[in-house]
Design a protein around this motif. Structure first.
Motif, PDB file in Angstrom:
ATOM      1  N   LEU A 123       0.827  -1.194   0.000  1.00  0.00           N
ATOM      2  CA  LEU A 123       0.000   0.000   0.000  1.00  0.00           C
ATOM      3  C   LEU A 123       0.866   1.251   0.000  1.00  0.00           C
ATOM      4  O   LEU A 123       1.903   1.302   0.657  1.00  0.00           O
ATOM      5  CB  LEU A 123      -0.886   0.018   1.247  1.00  0.00           C
ATOM      6  CG  LEU A 123      -1.769  -1.216   1.467  1.00  0.00           C
ATOM      7  CD1 LEU A 123      -2.466  -1.130   2.814  1.00  0.00           C
ATOM      8  CD2 LEU A 123      -2.770  -1.358   0.336  1.00  0.00           C
ATOM      9  N   LEU A 124       0.409   2.262  -0.725  1.00  0.00           N
ATOM     10  CA  LEU A 124       1.039   3.578  -0.721  1.00  0.00           C
ATOM     11  C   LEU A 124       0.215   4.463   0.193  1.00  0.00           C
ATOM     12  O   LEU A 124      -0.973   4.681  -0.044  1.00  0.00           O
ATOM     13  CB  LEU A 124       1.074   4.164  -2.135  1.00  0.00           C
ATOM     14  CG  LEU A 124       1.578   5.597  -2.258  1.00  0.00           C
ATOM     15  CD1 LEU A 124       3.042   5.693  -1.835  1.00  0.00           C
ATOM     16  CD2 LEU A 124       1.405   6.095  -3.679  1.00  0.00           C
ATOM     17  N   LEU A 125       0.838   4.957   1.262  1.00  0.00           N
ATOM     18  CA  LEU A 125       0.146   5.805   2.220  1.00  0.00           C
ATOM     19  C   LEU A 125       0.181   7.259   1.772  1.00  0.00           C
ATOM     20  O   LEU A 125       0.971   7.636   0.910  1.00  0.00           O
ATOM     21  CB  LEU A 125       0.785   5.662   3.599  1.00  0.00           C
ATOM     22  CG  LEU A 125       0.837   4.238   4.164  1.00  0.00           C
ATOM     23  CD1 LEU A 125       1.518   4.236   5.523  1.00  0.00           C
ATOM     24  CD2 LEU A 125      -0.546   3.633   4.251  1.00  0.00           C
ATOM     25  N   GLY A 126      -0.654   8.076   2.374  1.00  0.00           N
ATOM     26  CA  GLY A 126      -0.751   9.485   2.021  1.00  0.00           C
ATOM     27  C   GLY A 126       0.543  10.254   2.228  1.00  0.00           C
ATOM     28  O   GLY A 126       0.791  11.251   1.574  1.00  0.00           O
ATOM     29  N   ASN A 127       1.410   9.787   3.151  1.00  0.00           N
ATOM     30  CA  ASN A 127       2.672  10.465   3.404  1.00  0.00           C
ATOM     31  C   ASN A 127       3.777  10.008   2.462  1.00  0.00           C
ATOM     32  O   ASN A 127       4.919  10.403   2.608  1.00  0.00           O
ATOM     33  CB  ASN A 127       3.104  10.272   4.863  1.00  0.00           C
ATOM     34  CG  ASN A 127       3.388   8.822   5.208  1.00  0.00           C
ATOM     35  OD1 ASN A 127       3.363   7.939   4.364  1.00  0.00           O
ATOM     36  ND2 ASN A 127       3.646   8.568   6.483  1.00  0.00           N
TER      37      ASN A 127
END
Length: 148
Positions: free
Chosen positions: A80-84
């Motif tokens: 997963l690619l997180l918002g940060n």
């Protein structure tokens, strides 16, 4: 009476240079104060965004983007690619920043729960970090020889 002392050209030049340096220092101090204020404001905004689950960059609405799904059978994981901007590997039951929890991982999608609401998303398209369903079938690699 003694005549009033007059400044020599050399001392006048030194005084002018001192005044110029003092003006530059004052300007730099002002700029530093403004930059510190902007930094504090940006940090406060980031904390507010984090507390409210808003992404500062990378994904729509702060929701993690699904970059890859891997594993075998019912034991699937998702990258997963997180918002940060951080990338993590997650499994069912993992709690994520922004108040999301991974509830299901399927062959082409991941379901998150946030605030009692289920949100299903597919693999990110083109590495943009925006969740979207893949247009074609999911391609899974065959098991390695001797492992399956």
């Amino acid at each position: 009476m003694a005549p009033a002392p007059t400044a020599s050209p050399a001392s006048t030049a030194v005084d002018a240079a001192d005044n110029a340096v003092a003006a530059q220092l004052e300007q730099l101090q002002t700029e530093v104060m403004l930059l510190k204020a902007r930094t504090a404001r940006a940090q406060a905004q980031a904390e507010l965004d984090n507390a409210s689950g808003v992404a500062s960059s990378g994904t729509a609405g702060g929701m993690p983007a699904v970059k890859a799904i891997f594993g075998r059978g019912q034991t699937l994981s998702a990258t997963l690619l997180l918002g940060n901007g951080a990338t993590i590997d997650a499994q069912v039951g993992d709690n994520l920043p922004g108040g999301y929890r991974v509830s299901r991982i399927g062959a082409g999608s991941v379901t998150f729960i946030k605030g009692g609401r289920e949100i299903k998303t597919g693999l990110a398209v083109g590495g943009t970090g925006l969740p979207a369903m893949q247009s074609g079938p999911l391609m899974l690699a065959p098991p390695l020889p001797g492992r399956g």
